[in-house]
Scaffold this motif. Structure first.
Motif, PDB file in Angstrom:
ATOM      1  N   PRO A 171       0.798  -1.069  -0.480  1.00  8.83           N
ATOM      2  CA  PRO A 171       0.059  -0.018   0.042  1.00  8.83           C
ATOM      3  C   PRO A 171       0.967   0.884  -0.338  1.00  8.83           C
ATOM      4  N   LYS A 172       0.543   1.935  -1.156  1.00  9.91           N
ATOM      5  CA  LYS A 172       0.955   3.058  -0.461  1.00  9.91           C
ATOM      6  C   LYS A 172       1.676   4.764   0.307  1.00  9.91           C
ATOM      7  N   SER A 173       0.161   4.304   1.410  1.00 11.27           N
ATOM      8  CA  SER A 173      -0.023   4.702   2.985  1.00 11.27           C
ATOM      9  C   SER A 173       1.741   3.996   3.629  1.00 11.27           C
ATOM     10  N   LEU A 174       1.807   3.213   3.073  1.00 13.61           N
ATOM     11  CA  LEU A 174       3.339   2.345   4.279  1.00 13.61           C
ATOM     12  C   LEU A 174       4.607   3.722   3.296  1.00 13.61           C
ATOM     13  N   ARG A 175       4.446   3.734   1.980  1.00 10.32           N
ATOM     14  CA  ARG A 175       5.314   3.977   1.163  1.00 10.32           C
ATOM     15  C   ARG A 175       5.433   6.228   1.978  1.00 10.32           C
ATOM     16  N   GLU A 176       4.165   6.023   2.045  1.00  7.51           N
ATOM     17  CA  GLU A 176       3.662   7.951   2.825  1.00  7.51           C
ATOM     18  C   GLU A 176       5.164   8.085   4.135  1.00  7.51           C
ATOM     19  N   ALA A 177       3.816   7.216   5.283  1.00  8.10           N
ATOM     20  CA  ALA A 177       4.514   7.271   6.662  1.00  8.10           C
ATOM     21  C   ALA A 177       6.361   7.136   6.410  1.00  8.10           C
ATOM     22  N   SER A 178       6.798   6.153   6.210  1.00  6.00           N
ATOM     23  CA  SER A 178       8.567   6.912   6.023  1.00  6.00           C
ATOM     24  C   SER A 178       9.038   7.787   4.956  1.00  6.00           C
ATOM     25  N   TYR A 179       8.303   7.871   4.265  1.00  2.00           N
ATOM     26  CA  TYR A 179       8.555   9.560   3.847  1.00  2.00           C
ATOM     27  C   TYR A 179       9.027  10.405   4.264  1.00  2.00           C
ATOM     28  N   GLY A 180       7.103  10.732   6.056  1.00  4.28           N
ATOM     29  CA  GLY A 180       6.992  11.321   6.330  1.00  4.28           C
ATOM     30  C   GLY A 180       7.644  11.856   6.791  1.00  4.28           C
ATOM     31  N   MET A 181       8.673  10.269   7.453  1.00  5.96           N
ATOM     32  CA  MET A 181       9.332  10.452   8.896  1.00  5.96           C
ATOM     33  C   MET A 181      10.952  10.707   8.524  1.00  5.96           C
TER      34      MET A 181
END
Lengths: 292, 250
Positions: A171-181
């Motif tokens: 899911p894209k949301s996991l990538r976003e979580a990682s970028y978000g940190m």
């Protein structure tokens, strides 16, 4: 009342299914019954522990180990080539490449899987081996190394294509979580996306291994036909599949013990690929449960 | 002190003009709520504050955004450093399929912290700050996905706190949660505001009224009204704001 045309179609469909199952059962039956004949003459302990395999020579030995080591060695070389390459390609296509590039390159990679394996065999024998001999003078003209390397290239699409599917499904949301940190793309790809897709990647690797174990033409042509209990990649080895080809094409008498060795070798091969397929099926099932 | 300052910000997705001339200042240690109907641009604006929109090919921006006085779209800014300072919590809880511990430790590891003691301490502290420690302290090695939705969201907040941001952006953080979990998150936001500046996008006007100090109402890509929450909800100066908060549209 059903229309009669529909009844016929239903029957035909069921029949096709049954034929497939019957064929599989038939193969298993032949493997078991013929190798039963083999094991009636040769004790299982000889088969498993004897270190020589010479059924076609005057002094006969029936140890499967040299064939197993040949299969193991070529498969190991193949998978060590295909795994890193396959995963790097998959990560690139899924995480870095733009959509159009991905759409063009992925089918092209899959063409690698469509090249006849006999072509790969000759490529290994006539191109890769002479090339490698420039760097490794002790390399035999038939050797496990070239056969394994080329087989690795051959199974790259199996690994890259299935792994790419698994990575793309994260899911894209996991990538976003990682970028978000504050993670970089590289960190996100290898520390989040690859681990999250690990079960799918594992399935691709197991299928790749199964493919390498069962592969015949490349090893029969490039690795040689001399059972050899060794893990030295420079040497000539014979795999289970190559041995089966050798006997099937030779003038061994039908029904003789030599003839039955093929089935004993075949059932060994079958056990391995059967187990690997089941493991991959089991992982796939578990993985689906986790994400639904 | 001004913590975030947007000056004349315009955002386009291709031909689509999604944010128009946004001017807005957010002070330190406050909770600011962005409200407005779907598609009004509030989430887009939130995501320009930590450059999450950089991944959208058609994204274009005009105007300037300053955080702690620095232009965050300046070429010299490392986007990884910016996002470390400006953390984000998403609409749906999105913990990594790793253990609870690893989820919180991830941010530390990617920023090069490898001292085990330091990692352990920060993980514990972050989980305490996110009011999750007591529920998970005995099962830190369990998969994060085994937690309930509300716990997962607090884990995501803990994960964000671990890299020591000064601003936390929240994109409808409670919209996927039940009322009890929502109450916990809201309570948490009140506590976090003492140390962090919080910007929250919400669809829930009662929520905005309960937790925020200031509220910004977005409509059709424009910042219609921006005021103290108490003023905006009781005495809005704009007709559209009044219509929206009284439920006449949206």
């Amino acid at each position: 009342m059903k229309r009669s045309g529909e009844v016929i179609i239903e029957k035909v469909l069921a029949l096709s299914g049954i034929i497939t199952i019957l064929t599989t059962l038939g193969i298993i039956w032949v493997l078991i019954s013929e190798s039963a004949g083999f094991f009636a003459d040769i004790p299982l302990t000889d088969f498993l522990f004897d270190t020589e395999w010479t059924p076609l020579f005057a002094e006969k030995h029936y140890g499967i180990l040299p064939l197993l080591s040949g299969t193991f060695l070529t498969t190991l070389i193949a998978i060590s080539t295909a795994l890193p390459m396959g995963i790097i390609i998959a990560v690139y296509l899924s995480e870095y490449a733009d959509k159009r590039f991905r759409r063009t390159v992925k089918p092209m990679l899959e063409i690698l899987a469509a090249v006849p394996t006999v072509v790969y065999g000759f490529f290994a024998l006539t191109v890769v081996t002479p090339f490698l001999q420039q760097f490794i003078p002790s390399l035999g003209s038939f050797n496990a190394l070239s056969a394994g390397l080329v087989m690795g290239i051959m199974i790259i699409p199996v690994i890259s294509s299935l792994s790419e599917d698994a990575l793309y499904a994260v899911p894209k949301s996991l990538r976003e979580a990682s970028y978000g940190m504050g993670a970089t793309k590289f960190q996100t790809s290898f520390k989040v996306v690859v681990p999250a897709a690990s079960s799918g990647i594992l399935v691709s690797v197991i299928l790749g291994i199964a493919r390498a174990i069962g592969e015949t033409m490349v090893v029969a042509i490039a690795a040689g036909q001399q059972p050899n209990l060794t893990l030295d990649p420079r040497q000539t080895v014979e795999t289970i599949t190559a041995y089966i080809v050798q006997v099937s094409l030779g003038d061994v008498q039908h029904g003789s013990l030599e003839y039955k060795t093929v089935f004993a070798a075949g059932i060994t091969l079958f056990v391995f690929t059967f187990l690997l397929n089941n493991v991959s099926f089991w992982i796939k099932k578990k993985y689906q449960e986790k994400y639904e | 002190m001004k913590h975030i300052e947007a000056k004349n910000v315009n955002v386009y997705y291709g031909e689509n003009h999604v944010l128009k001339d946004i001017d807005l200042t957010i002070k330190e240690n406050t909770v600011t709520a962005f409200i407005g109907p779907s598609g009004c641009g509030k989430s887009t604006f939130l995501r320009t504050l930590n450059r999450m929109n950089d991944y959208i090919d058609t994204f274009r921006k005009k105007g300037k955004i300053f955080i702690e006085g620095k232009d965050i779209y300046d070429k010299k800014v490392r986007v990884e450093e910016l996002r470390r300072k400006v953390g984000m919590v998403f609409q749906k809880p999105n913990p990594f399929p790793k253990s609870i511990f690893e989820n919180v430790a991830y941010g530390l590891k990617i920023h090069g912290i490898s001292n085990k003691m330091e990692i352990n301490e920060t993980v514990e502290k972050s989980l305490k700050q996110a009011a999750l420690w007591n529920e998970v302290k005995d099962k830190l090695d369990k998969p994060a996905l085994s937690l309930s939705g509300g716990q997962q969201q607090r884990l995501c907040i803990a994960r964000t706190l671990a890299v020591k941001p000064s601003i936390i952006l929240m994109d409808e953080p409670a919209s996927a949660l039940d009322p009890i979990s929502t109450a916990k998150i809201e309570e948490l936001i009140q506590e976090l505001k003492e140390k962090y500046t919080i910007v929250i996008v919400t669809h829930n006007m009662q929520q905005a009224a309960r937790i925020s100090d200031r509220t910004a109402f977005f409509y059709m890509g424009e910042l219609v009204e921006y005021d103290k929450t108490s003023v905006l909800f009781t005495n809005p100066s704009n007709k559209q704001t009044e219509n929206y908060i009284t439920g006449r549209f949206g």
